[in-house]
Enzyme design. Structure first.
Site, PDB file in Angstrom:
ATOM      1  CB  SER A  10      -6.815  13.972 -12.506  1.00 20.45           C
ATOM      2  OG  SER A  10      -8.125  14.019 -13.035  1.00 20.45           O
ATOM      3  CG  ASP A  70      -1.816   1.141   1.374  1.00 18.37           C
ATOM      4  OD1 ASP A  70      -1.731   2.072   0.542  1.00 18.37           O
ATOM      5  OD2 ASP A  70      -2.646   1.139   2.300  1.00 18.37           O
ATOM      6  CB  ALA A  85      -8.565  18.305  -2.536  1.00 17.48           C
ATOM      7  CB  SER A  86      -5.834  13.831  -3.749  1.00 17.98           C
ATOM      8  OG  SER A  86      -6.431  13.289  -4.919  1.00 17.98           O
ATOM      9  CE  LYS A  87      -5.038  11.755  -9.270  1.00 13.87           C
ATOM     10  NZ  LYS A  87      -3.832  10.939  -9.532  1.00 13.87           N
ATOM     11  CE1 TYR A 147      -8.699  10.620  -8.648  1.00 16.03           C
ATOM     12  CE2 TYR A 147      -9.556  12.451  -9.945  1.00 16.03           C
ATOM     13  CZ  TYR A 147      -8.779  11.310  -9.839  1.00 16.03           C
ATOM     14  OH  TYR A 147      -8.060  10.889 -10.933  1.00 16.03           O
TER      15      TYR A 147
HETATM   16  N1  LIG Z   1      -8.849   6.737 -16.047  1.00 17.37           N
HETATM   17  C1  LIG Z   1      -9.088   8.038 -16.057  1.00 17.37           C
HETATM   18  O1  LIG Z   1     -10.072   8.508 -16.648  1.00 17.37           O
HETATM   19  C2  LIG Z   1      -8.153   8.975 -15.333  1.00 17.37           C
HETATM   20  C3  LIG Z   1      -8.363  10.358 -15.479  1.00 17.37           C
HETATM   21  C4  LIG Z   1      -7.539  11.237 -14.816  1.00 17.37           C
HETATM   22  C5  LIG Z   1      -6.503  10.764 -14.036  1.00 17.37           C
HETATM   23  N2  LIG Z   1      -6.306   9.432 -13.909  1.00 17.37           N
HETATM   24  C6  LIG Z   1      -5.210   8.978 -13.043  1.00 17.37           C
HETATM   25  O2  LIG Z   1      -4.453   7.986 -13.700  1.00 17.37           O
HETATM   26  C7  LIG Z   1      -3.830   7.164 -12.719  1.00 17.37           C
HETATM   27  C8  LIG Z   1      -4.044   5.699 -13.055  1.00 17.37           C
HETATM   28  O3  LIG Z   1      -5.415   5.414 -12.953  1.00 17.37           O
HETATM   29  P1  LIG Z   1      -6.141   4.381 -13.908  1.00 17.37           P
HETATM   30  O4  LIG Z   1      -7.151   5.130 -14.679  1.00 17.37           O
HETATM   31  O5  LIG Z   1      -5.154   3.558 -14.628  1.00 17.37           O
HETATM   32  O6  LIG Z   1      -6.963   3.525 -12.860  1.00 17.37           O
HETATM   33  P2  LIG Z   1      -6.749   2.066 -12.242  1.00 17.37           P
HETATM   34  O7  LIG Z   1      -6.736   1.049 -13.315  1.00 17.37           O
HETATM   35  O8  LIG Z   1      -7.749   1.952 -11.171  1.00 17.37           O
HETATM   36  O9  LIG Z   1      -5.285   2.156 -11.631  1.00 17.37           O
HETATM   37  C9  LIG Z   1      -5.015   2.611 -10.339  1.00 17.37           C
HETATM   38  C10 LIG Z   1      -3.774   1.887  -9.868  1.00 17.37           C
HETATM   39  O10 LIG Z   1      -3.409   2.372  -8.579  1.00 17.37           O
HETATM   40  C11 LIG Z   1      -3.187   1.268  -7.726  1.00 17.37           C
HETATM   41  N3  LIG Z   1      -3.459   1.622  -6.350  1.00 17.37           N
HETATM   42  C12 LIG Z   1      -4.600   2.149  -5.821  1.00 17.37           C
HETATM   43  N4  LIG Z   1      -4.482   2.303  -4.502  1.00 17.37           N
HETATM   44  C13 LIG Z   1      -3.229   1.879  -4.174  1.00 17.37           C
HETATM   45  C14 LIG Z   1      -2.532   1.772  -2.961  1.00 17.37           C
HETATM   46  N5  LIG Z   1      -3.079   2.152  -1.798  1.00 17.37           N
HETATM   47  N6  LIG Z   1      -1.275   1.269  -2.973  1.00 17.37           N
HETATM   48  C15 LIG Z   1      -0.716   0.869  -4.140  1.00 17.37           C
HETATM   49  N7  LIG Z   1      -1.327   0.953  -5.331  1.00 17.37           N
HETATM   50  C16 LIG Z   1      -2.582   1.445  -5.350  1.00 17.37           C
HETATM   51  C17 LIG Z   1      -4.145   0.205  -8.247  1.00 17.37           C
HETATM   52  O11 LIG Z   1      -3.708  -1.100  -7.917  1.00 17.37           O
HETATM   53  P3  LIG Z   1      -4.195  -1.993  -6.698  1.00 17.37           P
HETATM   54  O12 LIG Z   1      -5.669  -1.840  -6.567  1.00 17.37           O
HETATM   55  O13 LIG Z   1      -3.756  -3.364  -7.125  1.00 17.37           O
HETATM   56  O14 LIG Z   1      -3.440  -1.490  -5.505  1.00 17.37           O
HETATM   57  C18 LIG Z   1      -3.994   0.390  -9.742  1.00 17.37           C
HETATM   58  O15 LIG Z   1      -2.860  -0.290 -10.200  1.00 17.37           O
HETATM   59  C19 LIG Z   1      -4.411   7.585 -11.374  1.00 17.37           C
HETATM   60  O16 LIG Z   1      -3.522   8.466 -10.738  1.00 17.37           O
HETATM   61  C20 LIG Z   1      -5.680   8.318 -11.754  1.00 17.37           C
HETATM   62  O17 LIG Z   1      -6.071   9.266 -10.775  1.00 17.37           O
HETATM   63  C21 LIG Z   1      -7.107   8.518 -14.526  1.00 17.37           C
END
Ligand SMILES: NC(=O)c1ccc[n+]([C@@H]2O[C@H](COP(=O)([O-])OP(=O)(O)OC[C@H]3O[C@@H](n4cnc5c(N)ncnc54)[C@H](OP(=O)(O)O)[C@@H]3O)[C@@H](O)[C@H]2O)c1
Length: 285
Positions: A143, A64, A158-160, A156
Site C-alpha cells: 500500500s 483464513d 506497519a503491516s504493509k 495497517y
Molecule cells: N483499495 C485501496 O484503496 C487499497 C489501497 C492500498 C492497498 N490496498 C491493498 O489491496 C489489497 C486488496 O484490497 P482491496 O482494496 O481489494 O479490498 P477488499 O475488497 O476488501 O479485499 C480484501 C480481500 O482480502 C480478503 N481477506 C481479508 N481477510 C482475510 C483473511 N483473514 N483470510 C483470507 N482472506 C482475507 C477479503 O476476503 P474475505 O473477507 O472473503 O476473506 C478480500 O477478498 C489489500 O492488500 C489492501 O491492503 C488497497
C-alpha cells in the site's frame, strides 16, 4: 514472460472482492489456471465460475490466511491439484483505520497475521515449489501507506511496511534463483475496503479502478519490475513522495492537519485512562 498465461497456475489471496477478484478474472482471461483464496465462499464461487469460462481447472479455497496452517495448505493444495505454481499474489488484507486510543493491543496481532505474516507463510511454502520448477513470481500487494503512515493507520501501515521490507529482503535473497519478487503499492482504489473502515476515512478524493493495480501486477511479472506505485501520475501521491524525501516533517504536519485528532477524543481517552482502562476499552462507562 509473455502476456499469455496459458498453462500457468496463479494463486491469489484475497480474491473474493476488490483487486483480488478482478485479478482472478483478468489472469483467467489470459489463460491462467486460477486458485482464488479468501474467507467468503459464496463470493469466491462467483469469481471462480467466471474464471472457469476461460480456464476450467480454476478453483477456490475458503479460509483464513491469518492461520499459518491454512496459508501453507493453499500452496500445497494448489500443487496437489494443478501440479505447479507459477505466480503467487499475496493480496489479502484487512483495513485498520482508527485512533490509537480506540485500538486494543490484540488487534495488532490480527492485522499483522492477515496483512503480513500470511504472505511470509505462503512465500515460504511456495519457494521450494518454484525452485523445483526453475521459475516463479511472487507479487506482494502492499500500500502507499507503507511509504508514509496516514493518521489512524499505525497498525495497517506497519503491516504493509513489514511486507515491503520483507519483499526487498526476498528480492536480495532470491537473486539468481529465477524467482522474481515484486511489490505493488496501490494508492486509493475503488473497492469495498473503504466500507470496512473502523472509523470514517478522512480521504474523500478520487478513487481509481482495481484494474490499474492488476495491470501493475502484470507489468511486474512480464517486465520483471520490482516496485510499482499505482496510480503512477496522481498529483497527491507524487507530491507526497517528493515531500517524504525532502521535507518529511512538513509532510507529517500536513497529514496531521488533514485529519486532526478531535479534542473530545483526547479528553475521553484521558477519562478512561484516569479510570484505569486499557487502550481500546471504549464501551465501558
Ligand atoms: N483499495 C485501496 O484503496 C487499497 C489501497 C492500498 C492497498 N490496498 C491493498 O489491496 C489489497 C486488496 O484490497 P482491496 O482494496 O481489494 O479490498 P477488499 O475488497 O476488501 O479485499 C480484501 C480481500 O482480502 C480478503 N481477506 C481479508 N481477510 C482475510 C483473511 N483473514 N483470510 C483470507 N482472506 C482475507 C477479503 O476476503 P474475505 O473477507 O472473503 O476473506 C478480500 O477478498 C489489500 O492488500 C489492501 O491492503 C488497497
Amino acid at each position: 514472460m509473455s502476456r499469455n498465461y496459458e498453462g500457468k497456475v496463479v494463486l491469489i489471496t484475497g480474491a473474493s472482492s476488490g483487486i483480488g477478484a478482478v485479478a482472478a478474472r483478468m489472469f483467467a482471461e489470459r489463460g491462467a489456471q486460477v486458485v482464488a483464496v479468501a474467507r467468503r465462499a459464496p463470493l469466491l464461487e462467483r469469481v471462480i465460475a467466471e474464471c472457469r469460462a476461460h480456464s476450467p481447472s480454476s478453483f477456490y479455497l475458503s479460509g483464513d490466511v491469518g492461520e499459518q496452517e491454512f496459508a501453507e495448505r493453499i500452496v500445497q493444495t494448489t500443487i496437489d491439484r494443478l501440479g505447479r505454481l507459477d505466480v503467487l499474489v499475496n493480496n489479502a488484507a484487512i483495513s485498520k483505520h482508527k485512533h490509537i486510543y480506540h485500538t486494543r493491543a490484540e488487534e495488532a496481532e490480527s492485522v499483522l497475521r492477515i496483512n503480513f505474516l500470511s504472505s511470509v507463510w505462503t512465500t515460504f511454502a511456495a519457494i521450494p515449489v518454484m525452485l523445483r520448477q526453475g521459475w516463479g513470481a511472487i507479487v506482494n500487494v502492499s500500500s502507499f501507506a507503507a511509504k508514509l503512515t496516514p493518521p489512524r493507520e499505525s497498525l495497517y501501515a506497519a503491516s504493509k511496511a513489514a511486507m515491503s521490507a520483507f519483499s526487498e529482503g526476498l528480492w536480495h535473497d532470491l537473486a539468481g534463483s529465477n524467482i522474481h519478487v515484486a511489490l505493488v503499492h496501490p494508492g486509493p482504489i475503488d473497492t469495498e475496503i473503504w466500507l470496512k473502515e473502523d472509523e470514517p476515512p478522512s480521504y474523500q478524493g478520487k478513487k481509481y479502478p482495481p484494474e490499474i493495480v492488476v495491470n501493475a501486477i502484470f507489468d511486474c511479472i512480464e517486465r520483471r519490475r520490482y516496485e510499482v506505485t499505482v496510480p503512477r501520475r496522481n498529483p497527491m501521491l507524487m507530491t507526497a513522495r517528493f515531500l517524504r524525501l525532502v521535507l518529511p516533517g512538513l509532510l507529517r504536519w500536513g497529514m496531521q492537519r488533514s485529519d486532526p485528532v478531535p479534542r473530545a477524543v483526547i479528553e475521553r481517552a484521558r477519562e478512561r485512562a484516569a479510570a484505569g482502562k486499557r487502550l481500546g476499552e471504549v464501551d465501558e462507562p
